[in-house]
Scaffold this motif. Structure first.
Motif, PDB file in Angstrom:
ATOM      1  N   ASP A 134      42.584 -36.504  61.440  1.00  0.00           N
ATOM      2  CA  ASP A 134      42.543 -35.169  60.850  1.00  0.00           C
ATOM      3  C   ASP A 134      41.129 -34.959  60.312  1.00  0.00           C
ATOM      4  O   ASP A 134      40.332 -35.903  60.228  1.00  0.00           O
ATOM      5  CB  ASP A 134      43.569 -35.059  59.731  1.00  0.00           C
ATOM      6  CG  ASP A 134      43.827 -33.621  59.295  1.00  0.00           C
ATOM      7  OD1 ASP A 134      43.388 -32.700  60.022  1.00  0.00           O
ATOM      8  OD2 ASP A 134      44.444 -33.415  58.230  1.00  0.00           O
ATOM      9  N   THR A 185      43.469 -36.683  53.707  1.00  0.00           N
ATOM     10  CA  THR A 185      42.359 -36.810  54.648  1.00  0.00           C
ATOM     11  C   THR A 185      41.047 -36.958  53.890  1.00  0.00           C
ATOM     12  O   THR A 185      40.198 -37.779  54.251  1.00  0.00           O
ATOM     13  CB  THR A 185      42.315 -35.579  55.573  1.00  0.00           C
ATOM     14  OG1 THR A 185      43.505 -35.557  56.361  1.00  0.00           O
ATOM     15  CG2 THR A 185      41.107 -35.609  56.489  1.00  0.00           C
ATOM     16  N   PRO A 190      44.713 -39.992  57.139  1.00  0.00           N
ATOM     17  CA  PRO A 190      45.702 -38.940  57.376  1.00  0.00           C
ATOM     18  C   PRO A 190      47.104 -39.455  57.054  1.00  0.00           C
ATOM     19  O   PRO A 190      47.904 -39.783  57.943  1.00  0.00           O
ATOM     20  CB  PRO A 190      45.513 -38.625  58.866  1.00  0.00           C
ATOM     21  CG  PRO A 190      45.045 -39.910  59.461  1.00  0.00           C
ATOM     22  CD  PRO A 190      44.182 -40.556  58.397  1.00  0.00           C
TER      23      PRO A 190
END
Length: 206
Positions: A134, A185, A190
């Motif tokens: 992410d 994140t 993530p």
């Protein structure tokens, strides 16, 4: 490889291949049981090999390399690797090697938008079975030289282990005017994707 088995977690079925305090704290807060082991991966060499790749791909490759390295030595146990990369105006940044370099990074970041890529990978018996990633965008305010020096007086050497030269859960939050993205994140992993992957593999209850 060195290992640090936490009390009551032996045989938990998950190893975190990272010495990151923030990643350990995230998993602990989420109620995940795990052991910790340090991977032996030449991160800079891998980055050099992938110099033309996208930052997201490099973060994923680093996370996978860490997981695979520890997994090869711990058969039968799932291993979680993770890594983060910072990109500002097309330039990638690693952890600062000195306080002077940390100040240089912060001066470059000042007034710009940082893209932080965080990736994670699971390995089993030396084989990668899952990869996720992410990104978040963080806008830095204009940083004066005086602020940078006082900030590093307070945060160095703790931020020498942090890509982007900040701990968002600490004084590093003062660097930014806005943050767009998942908080986990920004912290370096993530986490929601990781938890879903662990559930799919029976390492967490459904």
């Amino acid at each position: 490889m060195s290992a640090d088995n936490r009390d009551g977690l032996e045989g938990s079925g998950l190893i975190l291949a990272s010495g990151s305090a923030s990643r350990k704290a995230m998993l602990e807060a989420a109620g995940v049981r795990f052991e910790v082991a340090s991977p032996d991966v030449d991160e800079r060499a891998l980055e050099a090999e992938m110099a033309d790749a996208e930052a997201e791909e490099i973060a994923q490759a680093l996370a996978a390399a860490k997981a695979a390295d520890v997994s090869a030595l711990r058969p039968g146990i799932a291993v979680l690797g993770s890594d983060s990369l910072v990109e500002v105006e097309g330039r990638r940044f690693d952890k600062p090697e000195s306080r002077e370099q940390a100040a240089e990074h912060l001066r470059f970041f000042s007034g710009r938008t940082m893209t932080l890529h965080s990736a994670a990978a699971l390995a089993q018996d030396g084989r990668i079975v899952w990869v996720g990633s992410d990104f978040a965008r963080l806008r830095l305010r204009e940083l004066s030289d005086a602020f940078i020096e006082s900030y590093l007086d307070a945060e160095w050497p703790a931020v020498s282990y942090c890509v982007g030269v900040f701990r968002i859960e600490g004084p590093g939050v003062q660097l930014f005017s806005s943050v767009m993205g998942d908080q986990f994140t920004v912290l370096g992993m993530p986490l929601l994707q990781v938890l879903a992957a662990l559930r799919e593999r029976g390492l967490l209850p459904e």
